[in-house]
Design a protein around this motif. Sequence first.
Motif: not given
Length: 733
Positions: A323-337
């Motif tokens: 969950g902590n790693r998912m709060s990194d702004p980068e992960m929004i784009g990773v998961m959206e892709n």
Amino acid sequence: MRKLRTAITVFIIAIFTSGMFADHAWTAQKRLHIFPLKLRMADNVSLNLTDGKLSVDPFSNQNNPVISYLQNEDSKAYRAAYKNILNEKWQDAIDALEEFKKDFPKSRRLSSADYWICYSKEKLGYTAEQAFDMYEEFIEKYPTSSWVDDARSNMISLGSELIQAGNKEYEARVRNLRRDSDESLALAALYALGTDDEENVLPQVIGMYDNTGNSRIRRELVYIIARFDSDKATDKLFDIIRNDPDVEIKKTAIHHISEKGPEKFLTLATELIWNAKDAELTRAAVYALPRIKLKESQELLVDVVKNHNDADVRTAAVHMVSGNRMSDPEMIGVMENVIFDSKDIELKKTAIYALNNSKRPEKTEVFLNVLKSGEDAAVKTSAVHCLSKSDLKDPEMQKVLENIIFNAEDIELQKAAVYSLTRADEKERDVIFVHILKSHENSELQKIAIEGLSKETMQSEESIKILESILFNDSNTELQKTAIYSLSRIYTPQAVKLISDVVRNHDDPELKKAALYSIPQWSTFKTIFPALNEIIFKGSDRELQEAAIYTLARFDKEEANKLIANVITEHEDPKIKLTALYALSEGNMTDELVEDLESIALLSVNIDLQRAALNSIMNYDKKKYNEILVRLIKEKKDDSLIMGALQIPGELGPILFTIDYLENLIFSKEKSEYKEQAIYLLENKGKEEGLDVLIKVAKTHEDTKIRKAAVMALGRSKNPKAKAALLEIIKKH
């Protein structure tokens, strides 16, 4: 005929306590055979119990109306099929159990059903060769089933018969079965010893692992090795991962090793993820990574999400990103892709659920875009599941959800949308829920809407009229039941009146039962008392009569208690009498009623009534209960009471059963249920002589299951003498 303490414990609860049965009680039903006994009592009184048979049905003692009413269908089907076993109707049992397997292919009772099918076929007259092969196939199909010991024991008996008949080809097979039994016993001893004496125990564990060809035993040994914290144990786990031929065993070792040597495991996990040829091993490595408390493990997971070529492995990695790693702004784009570029539905759904763990507000826009897109309905459903209460305040989101509810073609997506609105503010959601009740044609959505209505809206005149119309005009029974349960949540005279009207006036027995179970205790007793009395004494639907009795038991009213007592003493149907006995609580009991129950216990020819009467007396007056029980055993009123006597707490256990008696029972030719309970009593006597008997049983008894029971009892004793005996057993086997 086996299933040790669970069977006996549940059975005893049925007879001697007021226990309520949960759904897992299905494991208790057994066919018990009463054997000739001479019980040596402290007062030198001898009790002789004659031969006989007992059919045990602990499920009949369900004095929890909610459990009785809501019990799931596969439990009911299994019970119905199993009754044929109890009645020795072998072909009927086979047919019913095969039907059960077809109807409930994912039931946790499948191995039990298959075991009893094999057993029934053996009893039906299949040849020894056929029965042997059936049990062998059972063990291959269910290697971890709790019925494996029973199947193996039956195979040894059958194989021995075949060898005596001149079939020498079974000698090697029986020899292997006995070896498996020996290894199983040694394994039980290792479990019993624990990890306190690593110097002596760990070498035995590793040695046994290195020398056995049995994959099931090796897998169990991995669990034991993992319990030790030493470098030697950790090194062995790494060796197993690299060299054991069984993928499942490798996976087990991976699961346990990750926390023991994080840096070393990270190197191994990286190798497995990018180079292993077996996808299962790769996924096992991915699943183990979060247990490594290193930053590099999360970076490796993100790399897998982005770049691995196997969708299943990427899905596993998405699951494991923290969950902590998912709060990194980068992960929004990773998961959206992942969501919009991947073609794998499960990977898309998993990415949505992972995104839900992020604390970033941008995730809401991703969910909204999914719902507005042409994505698969299953993907949209996942997005709906992730909507938060704050997301649902957005007018655009509300509009999208309402459009899904009334226009989408996928019912699961529609249901998810309605469920999501239950998390919204009451004012907004109730408007939509009432609209669903008035306008939507789908009863499943209407059920969710009823359940989601706030109490305030439920109390409105409009809602009461809608629910009344559903109760008396709709044809969907499940929807009508939901309306009843929802009405029971609001404390208004109108709601109570509606529920009472169903009890008094509705034609559907199912709805009457639902209404009976839903009547609040605070409701006016006099409004339903005449209806309950009529249902119990004039009705013909037994389930409805039972529901009425349980409803009576919930009222702390003199009239209710009197009516329950009248049912016990005057009703013509023994099963209804039995229900009333089960419904009795201490608050319902009186000295006068105890006298009536004593007469039932001593004079009734109905064994179930006799036991239930004893059960009720015990809860009210233990001294009286003990007097009646001893008298019943002495007078041989009910041979099955011997099973209860085996587990009587307090003063009667030591009186009825001495150490000598228990030893003779364990080494007799009688059924294992008695022997295993005797071991339990020996363990709890806490005497040196009892320990000596347990050691003797563990070393010499011919039945592996009984030896294992004694081994586990020795392990729990923490006695040095017991520990020495366990080490001796391990070295021997």
